[in-house]
Design a protein around this motif. Structure first.
Motif, PDB file in Angstrom:
ATOM      1  N   ARG A  21      -3.847  -9.619  -0.241  1.00 45.90           N
ATOM      2  CA  ARG A  21      -5.214  -9.120  -0.101  1.00 45.90           C
ATOM      3  C   ARG A  21      -5.930  -9.779   1.076  1.00 45.90           C
TER       4      ARG A  21
ATOM      5  N   ASP B 107      -8.370  -2.401   5.485  1.00 43.01           N
ATOM      6  CA  ASP B 107      -9.393  -1.672   4.716  1.00 43.01           C
ATOM      7  C   ASP B 107     -10.264  -0.836   5.640  1.00 43.01           C
TER       8      ASP B 107
ATOM      9  N   SER C 152      -4.480  -8.381   4.286  1.00 43.31           N
ATOM     10  CA  SER C 152      -4.946  -7.001   4.449  1.00 43.31           C
ATOM     11  C   SER C 152      -6.368  -6.973   4.994  1.00 43.31           C
ATOM     12  N   TRP C 153      -7.218  -7.887   4.490  1.00 47.21           N
ATOM     13  CA  TRP C 153      -8.602  -7.937   4.958  1.00 47.21           C
ATOM     14  C   TRP C 153      -8.676  -8.482   6.374  1.00 47.21           C
TER      15      TRP C 153
ATOM     16  N   ARG D 109       0.811  -1.216   0.000  1.00 44.35           N
ATOM     17  CA  ARG D 109       0.000   0.000   0.000  1.00 44.35           C
ATOM     18  C   ARG D 109       0.851   1.276   0.000  1.00 44.35           C
TER      19      ARG D 109
END
Length: 296
Positions: A285, A294, A288-289, A251
């Motif tokens: 991903r 997020d 990250s979740w 990111r």
């Protein structure tokens, strides 16, 4: 939390399945004359494995039902209070929630893997008189009798599930690796990383050492169960946090720089790309979740 409870419940059910499978295996071998079975027919026919520390440590197996848990629970409660609720070292935004999510996610991985390991390979209990923990099925002569028997079996299953989940009774075949030790190890790592004070780290190490010693002297697990659990739990803890670092780096924008710093940052970006070859994008991903990036 939902995923953790689901996996933890599956682990408890797996303990009963493992005990049932091994008990059936022992009875079959005994009927063929390959194992020596007790007169009562309800004691394991396999002797405990030799453990060097068992030969030098006192035998407090009569306290195995309460002593390890009595030392484990205060450590976990202290970890929850210091690193999630109190948060003395507030370096991260929403730090309490972040630590809780990571704590539960790591335990979920460890418990899922532990369920698999003790089911596929059975290690004899450290106690020679350990009784398998499962619900025996009773057949019925008619439909109504069969239904009543099924209800009784479900009730017994739920009662045994609750007793095992609460630690009142323990299985005989869930040895490698130790679930108590994984929880202790993850708690120590959380103190070491998030507490922000050396005395908390020292307390965690001392308390954890006493808890691990109680597991040995109470014959709850073999020494190898504890060693393997410490190594695997530490490996999973560090790996998950490195994956989180990869997700954070994904990111970060390396191109917004001024002057001579551009070339250095380009090299750094290429180096990160090489490192990320062991980390697939879908893993980043997912991490990250799971870590709530997020939401933050």
């Amino acid at each position: 939390m939902t995923l953790f409870l689901f996996v933890a419940g599956g682990m408890v059910a797996g303990q009963m399945v493992s005990d049932w499978l091994f008990d059936r295996y022992v009875r079959k071998k005994a009927s063929l004359g390959q194992f020596k079975q007790s007169a009562e027919g309800d004691v394991y026919a396999m002797e405990p494995l030799r453990d060097m520390l068992f030969e030098v440590l006192p035998d407090w197996s009569r306290h195995r039902g309460w002593l390890p848990d009595a030392l484990l629970v205060p450590l976990v409660v202290a970890c929850f209070f210091v690193n999630i609720l109190w948060r003395r070292d507030k370096l991260l935004r929403y730090q309490g929630w972040i630590v809780l999510r990571r704590f539960l996610f790591i335990l979920t991985i460890l418990y899922a893997f532990r369920t698999f390991t003790f089911i596929v390979t059975t290690v004899p209990s450290p106690l020679s008189d350990c009784l398998p923990m499962y619900v025996e099925k009773d057949g019925g002569d008619n439909q109504n009798g069969g239904d009543n028997n099924n209800l009784a079996e479900y009730h017994k299953y739920l009662v045994l599930f609750g007793r095992m989940a609460s630690g009142k009774v323990t299985a005989c075949t869930d040895n490698i690796y130790s679930g108590h030790t994984t929880l202790i190890t993850v708690s120590v790592w959380c103190f070491w990383q998030y507490s922000g004070a050396w005395w908390f780290k020292a307390y965690a190490l001392i308390h954890a050492s006493l808890a691990l010693m109680s597991i040995l002297i109470c014959r709850l697990h073999y020494t190898v169960d504890i060693i393997v659990a410490v190594i695997i739990a530490s490996f999973v803890y560090v790996t998950v946090h490195y994956l989180i670092q990869f997700a954070v780096d994904a990111r970060y924008n390396y191109t917004h720089h001024i002057g001579d710093q551009n070339a250095i940052d380009d090299n750094l970006k290429r180096e990160k790309q090489v490192l990320e070859r062991i980390n697939f994008k879908f893993i980043s991903r997912a991490i990250s979740w799971i870590d709530g990036m997020d939401l933050r």
